[in-house]
Motif scaffolding. Structure first.
Motif, PDB file in Angstrom:
ATOM      1  N   GLU A  38     101.579  18.095  38.235  1.00 32.88           N
ATOM      2  CA  GLU A  38     101.489  17.011  37.271  1.00 32.88           C
ATOM      3  C   GLU A  38     101.755  17.540  35.863  1.00 32.88           C
ATOM      4  OE1 GLU A  38      97.840  14.851  37.609  1.00 32.88           O
ATOM      5  OE2 GLU A  38      97.812  15.000  39.803  1.00 32.88           O
ATOM      6  N   ALA A  39     102.298  16.663  35.022  1.00 33.80           N
ATOM      7  CA  ALA A  39     102.586  17.040  33.632  1.00 33.80           C
ATOM      8  C   ALA A  39     101.315  16.887  32.797  1.00 33.80           C
ATOM      9  CB  ALA A  39     103.706  16.171  33.075  1.00 33.80           C
ATOM     10  N   LEU A  40     100.385  17.804  32.991  1.00 30.58           N
ATOM     11  CA  LEU A  40      99.117  17.751  32.283  1.00 30.58           C
ATOM     12  C   LEU A  40      99.179  18.605  31.024  1.00 30.58           C
ATOM     13  CD1 LEU A  40      96.601  18.168  35.244  1.00 30.58           C
ATOM     14  CD2 LEU A  40      97.298  16.053  34.137  1.00 30.58           C
ATOM     15  N   PRO A  41      98.504  18.179  29.955  1.00 31.97           N
ATOM     16  CA  PRO A  41      98.433  19.033  28.762  1.00 31.97           C
ATOM     17  C   PRO A  41      97.608  20.278  29.059  1.00 31.97           C
ATOM     18  CG  PRO A  41      96.941  17.171  28.562  1.00 31.97           C
ATOM     19  CD  PRO A  41      97.773  16.919  29.793  1.00 31.97           C
ATOM     20  N   VAL A  42      97.876  21.339  28.347  1.00 31.32           N
ATOM     21  CA  VAL A  42      97.140  22.585  28.546  1.00 31.32           C
ATOM     22  C   VAL A  42      95.642  22.359  28.397  1.00 31.32           C
ATOM     23  CG1 VAL A  42      96.728  24.879  27.590  1.00 31.32           C
ATOM     24  CG2 VAL A  42      99.068  24.043  27.852  1.00 31.32           C
ATOM     25  N   SER A  43      95.263  21.487  27.481  1.00 29.68           N
ATOM     26  CA  SER A  43      93.841  21.247  27.212  1.00 29.68           C
ATOM     27  C   SER A  43      93.102  20.601  28.374  1.00 29.68           C
ATOM     28  CB  SER A  43      93.698  20.373  25.966  1.00 29.68           C
ATOM     29  OG  SER A  43      94.338  19.114  26.163  1.00 29.68           O
ATOM     30  N   ALA A  44      93.843  20.119  29.383  1.00 34.79           N
ATOM     31  CA  ALA A  44      93.205  19.443  30.514  1.00 34.79           C
ATOM     32  C   ALA A  44      92.269  20.366  31.278  1.00 34.79           C
ATOM     33  CB  ALA A  44      94.259  18.865  31.453  1.00 34.79           C
ATOM     34  N   THR A  45      92.484  21.672  31.170  1.00 36.26           N
ATOM     35  CA  THR A  45      91.626  22.612  31.896  1.00 36.26           C
ATOM     36  C   THR A  45      90.542  23.231  31.011  1.00 36.26           C
ATOM     37  OG1 THR A  45      93.169  24.442  31.491  1.00 36.26           O
ATOM     38  CG2 THR A  45      93.456  23.196  33.537  1.00 36.26           C
ATOM     39  N   ASP A  46      90.452  22.821  29.765  1.00 36.79           N
ATOM     40  CA  ASP A  46      89.423  23.379  28.882  1.00 36.79           C
ATOM     41  C   ASP A  46      88.027  23.134  29.457  1.00 36.79           C
ATOM     42  OD1 ASP A  46      91.297  24.203  27.061  1.00 36.79           O
ATOM     43  OD2 ASP A  46      90.946  22.581  25.628  1.00 36.79           O
ATOM     44  N   LEU A  47      87.200  24.152  29.413  1.00 42.88           N
ATOM     45  CA  LEU A  47      85.790  23.982  29.750  1.00 42.88           C
ATOM     46  C   LEU A  47      85.032  23.597  28.478  1.00 42.88           C
ATOM     47  CD1 LEU A  47      85.272  27.081  32.073  1.00 42.88           C
ATOM     48  CD2 LEU A  47      85.145  24.689  32.772  1.00 42.88           C
ATOM     49  N   PRO A  48      84.128  22.657  28.563  1.00 46.24           N
ATOM     50  CA  PRO A  48      83.393  22.258  27.362  1.00 46.24           C
ATOM     51  C   PRO A  48      82.469  23.367  26.871  1.00 46.24           C
ATOM     52  CG  PRO A  48      82.520  21.144  29.311  1.00 46.24           C
ATOM     53  CD  PRO A  48      83.766  21.844  29.740  1.00 46.24           C
ATOM     54  N   VAL A  49      82.584  23.691  25.612  1.00 43.38           N
ATOM     55  CA  VAL A  49      81.720  24.694  24.985  1.00 43.38           C
ATOM     56  C   VAL A  49      80.712  23.955  24.112  1.00 43.38           C
ATOM     57  CG1 VAL A  49      81.603  26.680  23.450  1.00 43.38           C
ATOM     58  CG2 VAL A  49      83.562  26.413  25.000  1.00 43.38           C
ATOM     59  N   PRO A  50      79.427  24.056  24.426  1.00 47.53           N
ATOM     60  CA  PRO A  50      78.430  23.326  23.636  1.00 47.53           C
ATOM     61  C   PRO A  50      78.496  23.689  22.158  1.00 47.53           C
ATOM     62  CG  PRO A  50      77.444  24.268  25.619  1.00 47.53           C
ATOM     63  CD  PRO A  50      78.816  24.839  25.505  1.00 47.53           C
ATOM     64  N   GLY A  51      78.361  22.675  21.316  1.00 49.08           N
ATOM     65  CA  GLY A  51      78.424  22.910  19.886  1.00 49.08           C
ATOM     66  C   GLY A  51      77.288  23.755  19.355  1.00 49.08           C
ATOM     67  N   ASP A  52      76.170  23.774  20.099  1.00 42.52           N
ATOM     68  CA  ASP A  52      75.009  24.547  19.651  1.00 42.52           C
ATOM     69  C   ASP A  52      74.890  25.904  20.341  1.00 42.52           C
ATOM     70  OD1 ASP A  52      74.401  23.649  22.160  1.00 42.52           O
ATOM     71  OD2 ASP A  52      72.426  22.824  21.657  1.00 42.52           O
ATOM     72  N   LEU A  53      75.978  26.364  20.953  1.00 44.48           N
ATOM     73  CA  LEU A  53      75.919  27.656  21.633  1.00 44.48           C
ATOM     74  C   LEU A  53      75.660  28.787  20.648  1.00 44.48           C
ATOM     75  CD1 LEU A  53      76.177  28.987  24.430  1.00 44.48           C
ATOM     76  CD2 LEU A  53      78.610  29.325  23.951  1.00 44.48           C
ATOM     77  N   ASP A  54      76.150  28.628  19.421  1.00 41.61           N
ATOM     78  CA  ASP A  54      75.921  29.611  18.353  1.00 41.61           C
ATOM     79  C   ASP A  54      76.327  31.014  18.802  1.00 41.61           C
ATOM     80  OD1 ASP A  54      75.160  30.697  15.936  1.00 41.61           O
ATOM     81  OD2 ASP A  54      73.049  30.900  16.503  1.00 41.61           O
ATOM     82  N   ALA A  55      77.600  31.142  19.174  1.00 40.93           N
ATOM     83  CA  ALA A  55      78.115  32.421  19.656  1.00 40.93           C
ATOM     84  C   ALA A  55      79.285  32.883  18.799  1.00 40.93           C
ATOM     85  CB  ALA A  55      78.551  32.303  21.115  1.00 40.93           C
ATOM     86  N   THR A  56      79.469  34.186  18.770  1.00 40.55           N
ATOM     87  CA  THR A  56      80.647  34.789  18.156  1.00 40.55           C
ATOM     88  C   THR A  56      81.666  35.052  19.262  1.00 40.55           C
ATOM     89  OG1 THR A  56      79.349  35.847  16.417  1.00 40.55           O
ATOM     90  CG2 THR A  56      81.521  36.772  16.875  1.00 40.55           C
ATOM     91  N   TRP A  57      82.903  34.588  19.044  1.00 38.20           N
ATOM     92  CA  TRP A  57      83.961  34.771  20.033  1.00 38.20           C
ATOM     93  C   TRP A  57      84.944  35.829  19.541  1.00 38.20           C
ATOM     94  CZ3 TRP A  57      83.834  31.996  24.613  1.00 38.20           C
ATOM     95  CH2 TRP A  57      82.925  30.935  24.659  1.00 38.20           C
ATOM     96  N   ILE A  58      85.182  36.838  20.372  1.00 41.36           N
ATOM     97  CA  ILE A  58      86.210  37.843  20.088  1.00 41.36           C
ATOM     98  C   ILE A  58      87.245  37.699  21.193  1.00 41.36           C
ATOM     99  CG2 ILE A  58      86.727  40.282  19.771  1.00 41.36           C
ATOM    100  CD1 ILE A  58      83.823  40.736  18.993  1.00 41.36           C
ATOM    101  N   LEU A  59      88.332  36.956  20.888  1.00 45.11           N
ATOM    102  CA  LEU A  59      89.320  36.607  21.904  1.00 45.11           C
ATOM    103  C   LEU A  59      90.616  37.393  21.700  1.00 45.11           C
ATOM    104  CD1 LEU A  59      88.731  32.741  21.918  1.00 45.11           C
ATOM    105  CD2 LEU A  59      87.774  34.462  23.481  1.00 45.11           C
TER     106      LEU A  59
END
Length: 410
Positions: free
Chosen positions: A52-73
């Motif tokens: 299917e012609a799905l946008p890349v964002s279709a597989t995003d996992l929800p990241v809680p806004g209050d996770l309060d984490a530092t991401w090193i990607l």
């Protein structure tokens, strides 16, 4: 603990971080991910992302806004000083920690004899892999999928749905036979046949022909299959190279105890280190009898340890690992019933338990016209798992039986 580092920013890493916060950890939380993306869901990569012609964002996992984490990607964990409690990053930085979650997952297995891979040959582990493969799945092309497990079968089905001429090369006697046995494997073979997929059991790939661009796939009997596209779905290799010399016990992955504490080479827990997901090898909560000598045992177990590359396994292990970091010995050990699913030709095969550990399988229902199936698995007379197609209620019932047996065991 002041700082917990999560090495691995995919499903297991995210779930571990969420559980840490839910269990009361209020210190600094750092997630390190080799890919440049925030966590995303991998099962759709071999399913809807290919058809299917799905946008890349279709597989995003929800990241809680209050996770309060530092991401090193976009930066790998590249080394570990477990006694000095420091993770070395691929950009040269050292990242100290009080607690560490190892969730670096696994990479596609590619035989060295087939390297370098010519254009047109794919593996499938990441978003980029899925996008590259989808671009090659053009109607009328000839595709060869190598590997008869869940991933290979799903990719073959997706390629056929995209209008390609598809051949599935299976080293075993039939697809999925190692995972769910001969009866379910034969059923899946018939589904592939009905969809127009050519299944070649008992063959291995010897060569990829064509120089820079693939033209054929060479089999071990000398046959060459003309191909415009090939996919290698030959299993996964745990990402543990960065742990070499750390003192951690590495055997098929990171060896852990029942609370997901990482073990050192002397068998004792490594202080402040847990693991979860594809990289973890744990004592399974539903082991075979200790005196078993059945040949099937070696396919799943190292002693009573196993590594299960399923979505639910990553979620359940991540929660246990995080609680262990917060609560220590007061945390409950891993007791979850394994579960898995596979989408093929418009149907979903669902399973619970450990079918691959069985020495007996019993077919309770098999109807190719209605596309329904139910098989149970037993080891030395004990019920250890079930798979079904079109019978979700039966799978739920089998799960309850396995859960009741686990409660009685504990």
């Amino acid at each position: 603990m002041k700082r917990i580092v999560v090495a691995g920013a995919s499903l297991a890493g995210l779930r571990a971080a969420q559980t840490l916060r839910a269990e009361g950890f209020a210190g600094e939380l750092v997630l390190v991910g080799a890919e440049p993306h925030l966590p995303y869901d991998r099962p759709p990569l071999s399913k809807k992302q290919l058809t299917e012609a799905l946008p890349v964002s279709a597989t995003d996992l929800p990241v809680p806004g209050d996770l309060d984490a530092t991401w090193i990607l976009g930066t790998r964990a590249d080394g570990l000083d477990a006694y000095g409690r420091t993770v070395r990053l691929s950009d040269g930085r050292d990242l100290p920690y009080d607690g560490l979650v190892i969730a670096t997952g696994a990479a596609a297995c590619v035989p060295a004899a087939l390297l370098p891979l010519p254009s047109g040959v794919h593996t499938l582990r990441t978003r980029e892999d899925a996008a590259s493969l989808r671009a090659d799945l053009r109607p009328g092309r000839r595709a060869v999928v190598v590997g008869g497990g869940f991933l290979g079968s799903e990719i073959a089905a997706a390629a056929r749905a995209c209008g390609l001429d598809v051949t599935l090369v299976v080293p075993e006697s039939r697809p999925l036979v190692r995972q769910v046995g001969s009866a379910a494997g034969e059923f899946i073979t018939r589904l592939h046949d009905s969809a127009g997929i050519r299944v070649l059991p008992g063959y291995r790939v010897k060569a990829l022909v064509g120089g820079r661009r693939l033209t054929a796939v060479g089999l071990d009997d000398g046959t060459e299959l003309a191909a415009d596209v090939a996919v290698l779905a030959l299993g996964a290799v745990p990402n543990v190279a960065w742990l070499a010399g750390s003192g951690i016990a590495l055997a098929g992955g990171v060896r852990c105890d029942e609370r997901l504490r990482v073990l050192s080479i002397d068998g004792t827990p490594m202080p402040g280190v847990v693991a979860a997901g594809d990289v973890a090898v744990v004592p399974h909560p539903h082991p075979p009898n200790s005196d078993s000598r059945s040949a099937s045992r070696a396919a799943v177990y190292d002693g009573n340890r196993s590594s299960l590359g399923h979505w639910s396994n990553a979620v359940e292990q991540a929660a246990v690992a995080a609680r262990t970091l917060v609560h220590g010995d007061a945390a409950r050990p891993l007791t979850a019933i394994p579960s898995f699913w596979c989408d093929l030709h418009g149907i979903t095969l669902r399973g619970v338990g450990l079918p691959a550990s069985a020495d007996e399988e019993r077919t309770l229902e098999r109807n190719l016209v209605d596309r329904t199936l139910e098989v149970t698995y037993h080891r030395e007379g004990r019920f250890v798992g079930a798979v079904a197609i079109g019978r979700n209620s039966r799978i739920a019932a089998h799960r309850r039986v396995l859960a009741e047996a686990e409660l009685a065991r504990v």
